[in-house]
Design an enzyme around this catalytic site. Sequence first.
Site, PDB file in Angstrom:
ATOM      1  N   CYS A 153     105.770 -36.954  65.164  1.00 48.79           N
ATOM      2  CA  CYS A 153     107.103 -37.959  64.585  1.00 48.79           C
ATOM      3  C   CYS A 153     107.672 -38.991  65.989  1.00 48.79           C
ATOM      4  CB  CYS A 153     108.200 -37.613  64.091  1.00 48.79           C
ATOM      5  SG  CYS A 153     108.401 -37.060  62.761  1.00 48.79           S
ATOM      6  N   HIS A 177     111.565 -43.875  62.394  1.00 45.99           N
ATOM      7  CA  HIS A 177     113.434 -44.461  62.363  1.00 45.99           C
ATOM      8  C   HIS A 177     113.264 -45.875  64.286  1.00 45.99           C
ATOM      9  CE1 HIS A 177     116.441 -43.489  64.848  1.00 45.99           C
ATOM     10  NE2 HIS A 177     117.199 -43.393  62.816  1.00 45.99           N
ATOM     11  N   VAL A 179     114.197 -44.967  66.727  1.00 49.27           N
ATOM     12  CA  VAL A 179     114.032 -44.738  68.151  1.00 49.27           C
ATOM     13  C   VAL A 179     112.542 -44.597  68.492  1.00 49.27           C
ATOM     14  CG1 VAL A 179     116.456 -44.350  68.633  1.00 49.27           C
ATOM     15  CG2 VAL A 179     114.606 -42.724  67.092  1.00 49.27           C
ATOM     16  N   LYS A 180     112.342 -44.487  67.308  1.00 51.80           N
ATOM     17  CA  LYS A 180     110.596 -43.825  67.810  1.00 51.80           C
ATOM     18  C   LYS A 180     109.299 -45.099  67.264  1.00 51.80           C
ATOM     19  CE  LYS A 180     112.083 -39.929  65.703  1.00 51.80           C
ATOM     20  NZ  LYS A 180     112.210 -39.147  64.699  1.00 51.80           N
ATOM     21  N   HIS A 181     108.527 -45.075  67.491  1.00 45.79           N
ATOM     22  CA  HIS A 181     107.465 -45.789  68.530  1.00 45.79           C
ATOM     23  C   HIS A 181     107.229 -46.980  67.973  1.00 45.79           C
ATOM     24  CE1 HIS A 181     105.701 -41.968  70.732  1.00 45.79           C
ATOM     25  NE2 HIS A 181     105.527 -43.041  71.610  1.00 45.79           N
TER      26      HIS A 181
END
Length: 374
Positions: A153, A177, A179-181
């Site tokens: 993740c 989500h 905030v992810k890449h």
Amino acid sequence: MIPYGRQHIDEDDILAVERILRGDFLTTGPAIAAFEKDVAQYCSAAEAVAVANGTAALHVAMLALGIKPGDEVIVPPLTFAATANCVRYVGATPVFADVDEKTLAIDPVDVGRKITPSTKAVIGVDYAGNTCDWDALKATVAGKDIILVADSCHALGATYKGVKTGTVVDLTVFSFHPVKHITTGEGGMILTDDADTASRCRLFRTHGITSDSHQRDKANAWYYEMTDLGFNYRMTDIQAALGSSQLKKLDGFLARRREIAKQYDDLFAECERVTPLGKTAGCEHAYHLYVVKVPERSKVFSHLRQSGIGVNVHYIPVHLHPYYRRELGLGPGLCPAAEAAYEQIISLPMFPDLTDAEILTVADTLTGFINDLP
Ligand SMILES: *Cc1c(COP(=O)(O)O)cnc(C)c1O
């Protein structure tokens, strides 16, 4: 406040979502298959199964592997709670193995110590975007009937010995989500090269109802069978279209994240009380997070927050949460390296739109405060 992480959404993303809203399918239409194909291709994986979020992806992975009560799954403590919770969802027991004190990735030696005849899988977390030492983990489970699962993740686009996350081990899980890449709002995916595992993932994604037309009674087109107890973990086409649009920008996002990390590294090279984490040999880091170890972490945290810098701590060791203390009788002393690291770590702002000026502000505020500590 400069946040620690934030999505980047452009006009193309907005148009991609708008096209879906004006079309025929809001969910389980062609955008899902397209997004699955896009991510599978990006990672060179044979199969990809899109689901509602990363936690659902972990749960579906456990179901597809047939993990059940009585089984043990080895997990690291320095991770988001979902890595361990997915094991509880299927009634099995998460067994915490400590982390390497330099990289904070799961320690293959401690994994070896925690293996019992009940161990069915190991979930390695590519913490912060730095991959696990997967070859060492493979050697640790070699000759045993133990599956390696990557909770990647944090690490979409990272590579381990030249191989992109998604195909390094048997099963890989991603989250989308914000905030992810790349983001789909909420979203997750399971990647595997094994067609049977992928089809079991698809089964559990949709109520355990078989979608295989061969199994349907030809004369009665309404007929379907629920063969297993599954869930509604489907992603919508709205989300998938956003995901495909975001994926086109991933290499640019990664390049900027690596540039930011380089700038932080250079700025902290002079300050010996700020210690960036180590990297796994052979890994090209994806920098979901930029984590440093500092003295007086609580004071540093408060000072940075008061200065408008949205730092965070990743993570409270999962075995120290009240639920795990109560249900599994766990507590301090179980994973000394993770517990010691927890007292020192802080995640600095890291996202593609972070400006060079903001990087300087973060580094100056941090080093200024630390240099003034007694
Ligand atoms: C984000 C994350 C998850 C869960 O993903 P969601 O999409 O938020 O459910 C699981 N494991 C790790 C390590 C994560 O960072």
